[in-house]
Design a protein around this motif. Structure first.
Motif, PDB file in Angstrom:
ATOM      1  N   ILE A  29       0.867  -1.176   0.000  1.00 18.91           N
ATOM      2  CA  ILE A  29       0.000   0.000   0.000  1.00 18.91           C
ATOM      3  C   ILE A  29       0.901   1.222   0.000  1.00 18.91           C
ATOM      4  O   ILE A  29       1.760   1.379   0.868  1.00 18.91           O
ATOM      5  CB  ILE A  29      -0.940  -0.006   1.226  1.00 18.91           C
ATOM      6  N   SER A  67      -6.085   1.833   4.183  1.00 18.79           N
ATOM      7  CA  SER A  67      -6.220   0.692   5.097  1.00 18.79           C
ATOM      8  C   SER A  67      -7.666   0.457   5.541  1.00 18.79           C
ATOM      9  O   SER A  67      -7.983  -0.599   6.071  1.00 18.79           O
ATOM     10  CB  SER A  67      -5.315   0.876   6.315  1.00 18.79           C
ATOM     11  N   ASP A  68      -8.550   1.440   5.301  1.00 19.51           N
ATOM     12  CA  ASP A  68      -9.977   1.230   5.580  1.00 19.51           C
ATOM     13  C   ASP A  68     -10.627   0.359   4.510  1.00 19.51           C
ATOM     14  O   ASP A  68     -11.715  -0.165   4.709  1.00 19.51           O
ATOM     15  CB  ASP A  68     -10.732   2.570   5.645  1.00 19.51           C
ATOM     16  N   HIS A  71      -5.946  -4.325   2.961  1.00 18.44           N
ATOM     17  CA  HIS A  71      -4.722  -4.472   3.753  1.00 18.44           C
ATOM     18  C   HIS A  71      -3.778  -5.444   3.045  1.00 18.44           C
ATOM     19  O   HIS A  71      -4.220  -6.255   2.232  1.00 18.44           O
ATOM     20  CB  HIS A  71      -5.032  -4.938   5.185  1.00 18.44           C
ATOM     21  N   GLN A  74      -4.407  -9.250   1.736  1.00 20.63           N
ATOM     22  CA  GLN A  74      -5.821  -9.470   1.417  1.00 20.63           C
ATOM     23  C   GLN A  74      -5.980  -9.970  -0.016  1.00 20.63           C
ATOM     24  O   GLN A  74      -5.314  -9.499  -0.929  1.00 20.63           O
ATOM     25  CB  GLN A  74      -6.606  -8.167   1.599  1.00 20.63           C
TER      26      GLN A  74
END
Length: 188
Positions: A29, A67-68, A71, A74
């Protein structure tokens, strides 16, 4: 980059079709997006994945923190958008695989309908009102009250719960126009 530099990666990316659903694992990310290692894809020579999702393509809703939404580690299924020949990556969309909450809301409301919402932001030309989870409409300055208003803060504050009336639903631009004054009892 030229096809001769990374022939296996180039061939894989050229084999993908617009709209194809690809699965993979989120590997990194970054502030500018998310890298995805595609199940059937080769390794990327520079990045942690051959697939890449820009921030706007993560969700239909505004993304405060990546991150909401996802992640590292995933599993995701995304729609293929394009072959980015400059970065040698598959541009992907996670949101394209999810129902658009705006369209669902637009299907469920009509012009002239009265709604209740919370003021989320004041701007010089009006206020934004949350009318559903993560979905906002605009009340233009002239639609705030029956009498002229110089600044939105003259009549409402962030956090206020107000009654509004839907005045326009623009599906193409994904915008809903609202009127607070039409939601008020005739106080002219």
């Amino acid at each position: 980059m030229q096809p001769s530099e990374y022939p296996e990666l180039w061939a894989f990316l050229e084999s993908l079709h617009l709209g194809e659903i690809l699965s993979g694992t989120v590997t990194a990310i970054e502030p500018f997006g998310v890298f995805v290692a595609l199940d059937d894809g080769p390794d990327h020579p520079f990045f942690s994945g051959v697939g890449f999702i820009t921030i706007p393509e993560l969700s239909w809703r505004h993304v405060e923190a990546v991150s909401d939404v996802v992640h590292v580690g995933q599993r995701v299924s995304c729609e293929f958008l394009q072959f980015d020949t400059w970065n040698l990556e598959a541009r992907l969309s996670l949101r394209a695989t999810q129902p658009d909450p705006f369209q669902a809301l637009a299907d469920g409301i009509a012009v002239g309908e009265k709604l209740y919402g919370r003021v989320t932001k004041l701007v010089p030309f009006g206020v934004f009102v949350q009318i559903a989870d993560g979905l906002v409409g605009l009340v233009h300055l002239r639609e705030l009250a029956w009498t002229p208003v110089e600044a939105p803060s003259d009549v409402v504050q962030v956090g206020d719960e107000i009654t509004v009336v839907v005045t326009e639903i623009d599906r193409e631009r994904r915008r809903i126009s609202l009127s607070r004054r039409q939601g008020l009892s005739d106080q002219r």
